[in-house]
Design an enzyme around this catalytic site. Structure first.
Site, short mmCIF file in Angstrom:
data_model
loop_
_atom_site.label_atom_id
_atom_site.label_comp_id
_atom_site.label_asym_id
_atom_site.label_seq_id
_atom_site.Cartn_x
_atom_site.Cartn_y
_atom_site.Cartn_z
N GLU A 1 22.80 10.36 -0.27
CA GLU A 1 22.51 8.75 0.02
C GLU A 1 22.44 8.04 -1.34
O GLU A 1 21.53 8.31 -2.25
CB GLU A 1 21.33 8.64 0.57
CG GLU A 1 21.47 7.55 1.77
CD GLU A 1 20.16 7.79 2.84
OE1 GLU A 1 20.04 8.61 3.60
OE2 GLU A 1 19.14 6.92 2.45
N ARG B 1 0.81 -1.13 0.10
CA ARG B 1 0.00 -0.12 -0.06
C ARG B 1 0.99 1.28 0.13
O ARG B 1 2.15 1.07 0.42
CB ARG B 1 -1.04 0.09 1.16
CG ARG B 1 -0.27 -0.57 2.33
CD ARG B 1 -1.22 -0.43 3.45
NE ARG B 1 -0.49 -0.08 4.65
CZ ARG B 1 -0.54 0.99 5.33
NH1 ARG B 1 -0.97 1.94 4.93
NH2 ARG B 1 0.58 0.91 6.27
N ARG C 1 -3.01 10.52 1.60
CA ARG C 1 -3.89 11.09 2.66
C ARG C 1 -4.61 12.40 2.25
O ARG C 1 -3.98 13.07 1.50
CB ARG C 1 -2.81 11.73 3.78
CG ARG C 1 -3.19 12.14 5.25
CD ARG C 1 -2.08 12.76 5.80
NE ARG C 1 -1.32 11.42 6.66
CZ ARG C 1 -0.17 11.75 7.03
NH1 ARG C 1 0.44 12.98 7.06
NH2 ARG C 1 0.42 10.78 7.78
N TYR D 1 13.92 -5.81 8.60
CA TYR D 1 14.17 -4.57 8.84
C TYR D 1 13.28 -4.17 9.94
O TYR D 1 12.18 -4.50 9.94
CB TYR D 1 13.36 -3.46 7.66
CG TYR D 1 13.63 -2.25 8.00
CD1 TYR D 1 14.90 -1.60 7.63
CD2 TYR D 1 12.45 -1.49 8.18
CE1 TYR D 1 15.07 -0.20 7.81
CE2 TYR D 1 12.88 -0.03 8.80
CZ TYR D 1 13.93 0.58 8.58
OH TYR D 1 14.13 1.65 9.00
N ASP E 1 12.55 -0.85 12.49
CA ASP E 1 12.60 0.38 13.03
C ASP E 1 12.82 0.46 14.52
O ASP E 1 12.88 -0.29 15.20
CB ASP E 1 11.27 1.35 12.98
CG ASP E 1 10.93 1.86 11.60
OD1 ASP E 1 12.04 2.22 10.92
OD2 ASP E 1 9.81 2.12 10.93
N ARG F 1 18.40 10.59 -1.81
CA ARG F 1 18.08 12.00 -1.04
C ARG F 1 19.15 12.37 -0.49
O ARG F 1 20.25 12.14 -0.42
CB ARG F 1 17.14 11.51 0.13
CG ARG F 1 17.64 10.23 0.95
CD ARG F 1 16.66 9.72 1.96
NE ARG F 1 17.13 8.83 2.94
CZ ARG F 1 16.50 8.63 3.92
NH1 ARG F 1 15.24 9.06 4.25
NH2 ARG F 1 17.22 7.78 4.88
N ARG G 1 20.55 -4.82 0.21
CA ARG G 1 20.87 -3.65 -0.42
C ARG G 1 21.89 -2.82 0.28
O ARG G 1 21.59 -2.67 1.68
CB ARG G 1 19.70 -2.77 -0.94
CG ARG G 1 18.64 -3.39 -1.91
CD ARG G 1 19.47 -3.35 -3.40
NE ARG G 1 19.46 -2.11 -3.74
CZ ARG G 1 20.36 -1.57 -4.84
NH1 ARG G 1 21.07 -2.44 -5.55
NH2 ARG G 1 20.43 -0.38 -5.30
P1 FAD Z 1 22.95 -2.58 14.25
O1 FAD Z 1 22.51 -0.85 14.67
O2 FAD Z 1 23.11 -2.65 12.85
O3 FAD Z 1 23.97 -3.01 15.28
C1 FAD Z 1 24.60 -4.03 15.14
C2 FAD Z 1 25.92 -3.94 15.66
O4 FAD Z 1 26.80 -5.33 15.48
C3 FAD Z 1 26.64 -2.95 14.41
O5 FAD Z 1 27.30 -1.93 15.33
C4 FAD Z 1 27.83 -3.82 13.90
O6 FAD Z 1 28.98 -3.32 13.56
C5 FAD Z 1 27.93 -5.14 15.15
N1 FAD Z 1 28.39 -6.29 14.48
C6 FAD Z 1 28.05 -6.97 13.58
N2 FAD Z 1 28.68 -8.20 13.27
C7 FAD Z 1 29.74 -7.90 14.15
C8 FAD Z 1 30.83 -8.74 14.33
N3 FAD Z 1 31.03 -9.89 13.79
N4 FAD Z 1 31.57 -8.56 15.24
C9 FAD Z 1 31.65 -7.37 16.35
N5 FAD Z 1 30.50 -6.50 15.88
C10 FAD Z 1 29.58 -6.76 14.94
N6 FAD Z 1 14.69 3.51 12.17
C11 FAD Z 1 13.91 4.41 12.67
O7 FAD Z 1 12.95 4.27 13.53
N7 FAD Z 1 13.61 5.48 12.01
C12 FAD Z 1 14.36 5.96 10.82
O8 FAD Z 1 14.17 6.99 10.60
C13 FAD Z 1 15.28 5.15 10.42
N8 FAD Z 1 16.03 5.31 9.41
C14 FAD Z 1 16.95 4.25 9.06
C15 FAD Z 1 17.79 4.62 7.94
C16 FAD Z 1 18.60 3.66 7.35
C17 FAD Z 1 19.28 4.09 6.15
C18 FAD Z 1 18.63 2.51 8.00
C19 FAD Z 1 19.61 1.65 7.36
C20 FAD Z 1 18.05 2.12 9.04
C21 FAD Z 1 17.10 3.06 9.42
N9 FAD Z 1 16.39 2.68 10.67
C22 FAD Z 1 15.24 3.89 11.25
C23 FAD Z 1 16.46 1.48 11.46
C24 FAD Z 1 17.41 1.40 12.43
O9 FAD Z 1 18.59 1.80 12.06
C25 FAD Z 1 17.41 -0.13 13.17
O10 FAD Z 1 16.31 -0.08 13.75
C26 FAD Z 1 18.61 -0.07 14.29
O11 FAD Z 1 19.64 0.53 14.03
C27 FAD Z 1 18.78 -1.46 14.52
O12 FAD Z 1 19.62 -1.90 15.43
P2 FAD Z 1 20.52 -3.08 15.75
O13 FAD Z 1 21.17 -2.93 17.17
O14 FAD Z 1 19.64 -4.57 15.53
O15 FAD Z 1 21.57 -3.19 14.67
#
Ligand code: FAD
Length: 367
Positions: free
Chosen positions: A298, A170, A174, A346, A348, A278, A247
């Site tokens: 980006e 979807r 709005r 994915y 947030d 963007r 990606r």
């Molecule tokens: P991550 O932040 O990826 O943390 C995982 C960590 O593990 C990383 O630091 C990595 O280096 C580490 N790691 C991985 N493998 C290893 C290894 N082998 N040894 C040691 N360390 C390791 N969310 C929103 O709510 N609002 C937004 O506007 C938004 N915008 C986004 C825009 C983009 C471009 C992207 C990609 C994401 C966005 N998000 C947004 C989502 C948000 O980034 C995630 O929800 C959040 O960062 C996920 O946290 P995480 O701890 O799961 O993963």
């Protein structure tokens, strides 16, 4: 000896570490990057908090999660209202009465609805076979051509006709004059950047940066009773069922000697020719008044092993492979798999916090 070895200092690992510490547990957090925070990392440049891994806007409908993040730092009143730049024409997003007025000169919701219906009808698509047909059947040709096609093709690196229709189930349309991108009740940016939250969460926790789990697995594993793993799930199991695809993105950050470059935090470039999707102007997330400004372009890119994995490609092939890895993960009694990479999804930020708190509840309800 630690109770938990937490692989990844992102949001998931940091919430888990904070909650475990609160319960008297000893944690070691490692990250292969040279900073904490994972993808929410913000770095101060020219007094501006720069979102190093893309624009991050916190939004949620969940009051408990909103109160939880606000218990670490205060949030500002930022409301995400991105704009689209199509070959120099500016449109408001998400698609709303302001967008329709600019596109067609229509004033009332009824006129806008009529216009969309006419275009949907003229396209005559009953069963969409690809993303292009799906988008046209949802919002008509004008919005598709100017605001969806180019952006989506850049994002995925292929023609919208070659993309499956399920990618857009979807589209946010709005029929009010409301440029607020999210429908959520709570929204904002942490004052002082996301780093301020992560630093508070990890206060008093042992941290080792520039440490890749897989390069020191044998040495690190015996250090703790249990592991919280937030890295890539396929890598944990030595890619035995194959490589899960993503990606990726490249970020080009520039400091400009001007106070205001584009007048908005987020501007999407929706034509196919502009190579980036963007431009983010970071100071506008925090209503900054600095003399200079910092902007980030980006660029979506193809991903290969070793690149930063940003968006999982959740098609049938990858999902089926993930389920096999999940079955293996379920057998590992001493490892908690969490976060976006270990669950190949994915999320947030509010969802990641919710998932981490759920894991915490499950883990500590036994105590
Ligand atoms: P991550 O932040 O990826 O943390 C995982 C960590 O593990 C990383 O630091 C990595 O280096 C580490 N790691 C991985 N493998 C290893 C290894 N082998 N040894 C040691 N360390 C390791 N969310 C929103 O709510 N609002 C937004 O506007 C938004 N915008 C986004 C825009 C983009 C471009 C992207 C990609 C994401 C966005 N998000 C947004 C989502 C948000 O980034 C995630 O929800 C959040 O960062 C996920 O946290 P995480 O701890 O799961 O993963």
């Amino acid at each position: 000896m630690y109770d938990y070895l937490i692989v990844g200092a992102g949001l998931y690992g940091s919430v888990f570490a904070y909650e475990a510490k609160k319960r008297g547990k000893k944690c070691l957090v490692i990250d292969k990057r040279d900073h904490i925070g994972g993808n929410v990392y913000t770095e101060e440049i020219e007094g501006i908090n720069v979102h190093k891994y893309g624009a991050h806007i916190f939004h949620t409908n969940n009051k408990k999660i909103w109160e939880y993040v606000n218990s670490f730092v205060e949030f500002n009143r930022y409301t995400n209202s991105p704009i689209a730049n199509y070959k120099g024409e500016i449109y408001n997003l998400p698609f709303n009465m302001n967008t329709f007025n600019k596109l067609w000169g229509v004033v009332s919701p009824e006129e806008a609805q009529q216009k969309i219906e006419e275009q949907k009808k003229a396209a005559g698509i009953t069963e969409p076979n690809n993303l292009e047909e799906q988008a046209i059947s949802l919002v008509g040709t004008d919005i598709y051509e100017k605001l969806i096609k180019g952006y989506t093709e850049k994002q995925w690196g292929r023609s919208a006709r070659d993309l499956p229709s399920f990618i857009i189930k979807r589209l946010p349309v709005r029929f009010t004059y409301d440029n607020n991108y999210f429908n959520d009740r709570y929204q904002g940016i942490p004052i002082g950047g996301y780093q301020a939250i992560i630093e508070k969460m990890l206060e008093g926790v042992d941290i080792q940066l520039n440490v890749d789990f897989f390069q020191r697995r044998d040495e690190l594993t015996p250090l703790a009773k249990k592991i919280v793993y937030t890295g890539m799930v396929d890598q944990y199991f030595d890619y035995q069922y194959g490589v899960l695809e993503y990606r990726s993105l490249e970020f080009e950050t520039t400091v400009l000697d001007t106070t205001n470059y584009q007048g908005n935090a987020v501007v999407n470039y929706t034509d196919r020719e502009t190579p980036y999707t963007r431009i983010i102007e970071h100071k506008h997330f925090e209503f900054g008044t600095q003399d200079k400004t910092v902007v980030t372009r980006e660029y979506p890119t193809e991903w290969k092993t070793g690149d930063e994995p940003y968006y999982p490609i959740n098609d049938d092939k990858n999902n089926n492979m993930y389920y096999k890895y999940k079955a293996l993960a379920d057998y590992e009694t001493n490892v908690i798999f969490g976060g976006r990479l270990a669950t190949y999804k994915y999320y947030d930020m509010h969802q990641i916090i919710g998932a981490a708190l759920e894991a915490v509840n499950k883990e500590f309800s036994k105590d």
